[in-house]
Design an enzyme around this catalytic site. Structure first.
Site, PDB file in Angstrom:
ATOM      1  N   CYS A 366       0.832  -1.215   0.000  1.00 52.42           N
ATOM      2  CA  CYS A 366       0.000   0.000   0.000  1.00 52.42           C
ATOM      3  C   CYS A 366       0.864   1.261   0.000  1.00 52.42           C
ATOM      4  O   CYS A 366       1.379   1.637  -1.031  1.00 52.42           O
ATOM      5  CB  CYS A 366      -0.990  -0.044   1.140  1.00 52.42           C
ATOM      6  SG  CYS A 366      -2.448   0.948   0.759  1.00 52.42           S
ATOM      7  N   HIS A 488      -3.632  -4.888   0.092  1.00 50.14           N
ATOM      8  CA  HIS A 488      -3.075  -5.463   1.329  1.00 50.14           C
ATOM      9  C   HIS A 488      -3.215  -6.985   1.316  1.00 50.14           C
ATOM     10  O   HIS A 488      -4.196  -7.517   1.841  1.00 50.14           O
ATOM     11  CB  HIS A 488      -3.835  -4.923   2.550  1.00 50.14           C
ATOM     12  CG  HIS A 488      -3.612  -3.484   2.826  1.00 50.14           C
ATOM     13  ND1 HIS A 488      -2.617  -3.035   3.657  1.00 50.14           N
ATOM     14  CD2 HIS A 488      -4.248  -2.384   2.382  1.00 50.14           C
ATOM     15  CE1 HIS A 488      -2.658  -1.717   3.728  1.00 50.14           C
ATOM     16  NE2 HIS A 488      -3.635  -1.291   2.961  1.00 50.14           N
ATOM     17  N   GLU A 490      -1.833  -9.089   3.076  1.00 52.92           N
ATOM     18  CA  GLU A 490      -1.762  -9.663   4.430  1.00 52.92           C
ATOM     19  C   GLU A 490      -3.133  -9.983   5.022  1.00 52.92           C
ATOM     20  O   GLU A 490      -3.259 -10.884   5.847  1.00 52.92           O
ATOM     21  CB  GLU A 490      -0.977  -8.738   5.376  1.00 52.92           C
ATOM     22  CG  GLU A 490      -1.648  -7.421   5.768  1.00 52.92           C
ATOM     23  CD  GLU A 490      -1.382  -6.263   4.785  1.00 52.92           C
ATOM     24  OE1 GLU A 490      -1.075  -6.539   3.609  1.00 52.92           O
ATOM     25  OE2 GLU A 490      -1.511  -5.096   5.202  1.00 52.92           O
TER      26      GLU A 490
HETATM   27  N1  GLN Z   1      -1.955   6.713   2.772  1.00 53.47           N
HETATM   28  C1  GLN Z   1      -2.036   5.973   1.551  1.00 53.47           C
HETATM   29  C2  GLN Z   1      -3.384   6.152   0.871  1.00 53.47           C
HETATM   30  O1  GLN Z   1      -4.337   6.531   1.505  1.00 53.47           O
HETATM   31  C3  GLN Z   1      -1.759   4.513   1.791  1.00 53.47           C
HETATM   32  C4  GLN Z   1      -2.779   3.853   2.641  1.00 53.47           C
HETATM   33  C5  GLN Z   1      -2.313   2.574   3.255  1.00 53.47           C
HETATM   34  O2  GLN Z   1      -1.122   2.290   3.294  1.00 53.47           O
HETATM   35  N2  GLN Z   1      -3.240   1.774   3.797  1.00 53.47           N
HETATM   36  O3  GLN Z   1      -3.503   5.921  -0.303  1.00 53.47           O
END
Ligand code: GLN
Length: 518
Positions: A366, A488, A490
């Site tokens: 992410c 994600h 995970e």
């Molecule tokens: N802050 C980034 C976004 O909002 C990544 C979010 C995250 O890592 N869950 O796109």
């Protein structure tokens, strides 16, 4: 109290019953006023877990999904905020016309309704549940949890005796002489009684096993048979907990209370999740949070992948604002996880540059994906001011998602939950997943700005997975393992079904260190 292991206990109870062939579902009650965990600081409450349907929930739901191998939904996390909002909306609509709306019966009725709804909701991949676990967060005696305990008391009266069982998880501390003390348990059982609830089973949490002398004391003072007192000593690995509780006789006691036939437990799950490591890798996680619970699912996903490869994954948490570059050389792999905000960003970019230029296996998740794109833009394309729109001024190679332009509220408004992704043939992504169409969970507001994709690709960065023109995976062909995902992975990793990018990463770490034995 929090941090005691109620979530693991609840998940283990579910596993024990599932091993006897019952369909299990699970509800977590969080007595705070937030509607969901999405707006909460993970540094205080731990990871915000994301479900397939996009709900942002308490990390215990991650434990349930991993232990029970089921997919839960928003209905399975009840909060005071959700309950009150529903009741107040009903009041405004006029549903209670003429009535004085009160905690009892209106709030407690709504709580019972939410529990029943969640219990009866079909869980994908499983027939209708036979048993629903209801975990009540917080501590007995908290003002916040009172309406929930009252609702449970009422429910117990409405159902048949053998249709519910109350398990009370208590702390059994050790004094300076090394004796286990039962007083805190006695007091909390008393507090529970004042609310009209009687503990059928007590799970005593301590660092070492509770002996029969202590058990007899708890049994006598807390008014329950000896076999209802279960010792839950801290286990080296959470997936061993159900087996330990099973050895304590919990399965049989539960069956008795719930009027279930005596069935033999299928223990094949334990064989699948038991660790037998011959190898070891050292991985650094670079983030601004030094607290493991913030990235619980990543920790578990590394463990799942490691187990499948007989490899112990030792994790070192590096503070992205403080670590020194020379520390990075000690590791077989570097992982940059998700996150929000500018703080610590430069340290993440530096770690990614180091991984890219030294051929160290890298997995970005992410924000880690977004920072990999920023790093490549800065150091390969020479766009020195490249950054993410989230971080301030500069060339925004990472821009806000178009559907976020008009978003004004922060709660539950990110791009959330499952989305399909198509992988490119002949790529590392395709190799690790072994299939072209995949589905993974998301939680973000920003993405690679589509205008810069051609330049990034011409400079050698491969976008190997996408959803329409939304970039989901990037990788580098001439690197042992350099892979980052906008999603994600995970959140979907299970002990019996490790996540493919994690498997690929751990394997690459192992190859890098030339197969270091444990
Ligand atoms: N802050 C980034 C976004 O909002 C990544 C979010 C995250 O890592 N869950 O796109």
């Amino acid at each position: 109290m929090s941090g005691l292991g109620k979530g693991i206990t609840a998940a283990s109870v579910g596993r024990i019953l599932k091993n006897r062939g019952y369909g299990i579902t699970a509800v977590k009650i969080d007595p705070y006023l937030n509607i969901d965990a999405g707006t909460m600081n993970p540094g205080q409450h731990g990871e915000v877990f994301v479900l397939s349907d996009g709900s942002e929930v308490d990390l215990d739901l991650g434990n349930y999904e991993r232990f029970l191998d089921i997919d839960l939904s928003s209905a399975h996390n009840i909060t005071t905020g959700k309950v009150y909002r529903t009741v107040i909306d009903k009041e405004r609509r006029g549903d209670f016309l003429g009535e004085t709306v009160q905690i009892i019966p209106h709030i407690t009725d709504e709580i019972k309704e939410c529990i029943r709804f969640a219990a009866e909701k079909e869980v994908p991949g499983q027939k209708m549940a036979d048993i629903c676990l209801v975990e009540i967060g917080g501590t007995v005696g908290d003002i916040e949890s009172m309406p929930f305990l009252e609702a449970v008391r009422q429910m117990r009266g409405e159902l048949l005796l053998e249709d519910t069982v109350i398990i009370h998880v208590t702390l059994i501390p050790e004094d300076t002489m090394g004796d286990l003390k039962t007083k805190p348990t006695q007091h909390s059982v008393k507090a529970l009684r004042e609310l009209g609830l009687h503990a059928d089973i007590i799970v005593g949490r301590s660092d070492r096993p509770i002996g029969s002398h202590t058990k007899r004391k708890i049994s006598a003072f807390c008014d329950l048979p000896l076999k209802g007192v279960i010792s839950a000593a801290t286990a080296p690995d959470i997936y061993q907990v159900p087996l330990e509780l099973e050895k304590e006789g919990l399965g049989d006691v539960l069956s008795e209370h719930l009027g279930l036939e005596k069935r033999k437990a299928d223990i094949s799950w334990y064989h699948q999740v038991t660790q037998e490591y011959t190898e070891r890798v050292n991985v650094a996680i670079v983030s601004k949070y030094g607290i493991e619970d913030v990235y619980l699912s990543i920790k578990e996903a590394l463990k799942h992948a490691g187990r499948a490869l007989s490899t112990e994954v030792r994790i070192t948490w590096l503070d992205s604002e403080r670590y020194e570059q020379k520390q990075l050389a000690e590791f077989d792999g570097i992982l940059v996880p998700g996150g929000f905000g500018k703080r610590g960003m430069e340290g993440k970019v530096d770690a990614i540059e180091w991984a890219r230029t030294t051929g160290t296996p890298f997995l970005g998740l992410c924000l880690g994906f977004q920072m990999a794109v920023v790093e490549y833009s800065r150091h390969v394309l020479g766009w020195g001011d490249a950054t993410s729109a989230e971080m301030g001024e500069g060339k925004h190679v990472i821009a806000i998602l178009p559907e976020q332009y008009d978003v004004t509220e922060l709660g539950g408004t990110m791009r959330l939950g499952n989305s399909p992704i198509t992988l490119k043939d002949g790529t590392l992504a395709m190799k690790v997943y072994g299939q072209k169409e995949i589905e993974e969970r998301h939680r973000h507001r920003y993405e690679v700005d589509p205008r810069y994709i051609p330049d990034l690709e011409n400079a050698g960065l491969v976008f190997s997975g996408a959803f329409q023109n939304r970039m989901e995976i990037c990788e580098l062909p001439n690197h042992p393992f350099f892979m980052a995902t906008q999603f994600h992975p995970e959140f979907r990793s299970r002990p019996t079904r490790p996540s493919p990018p994690f498997i690929g990463f751990v394997k690459a770490c192992h190859e890098k260190n030339g197969g270091r034995a444990r």
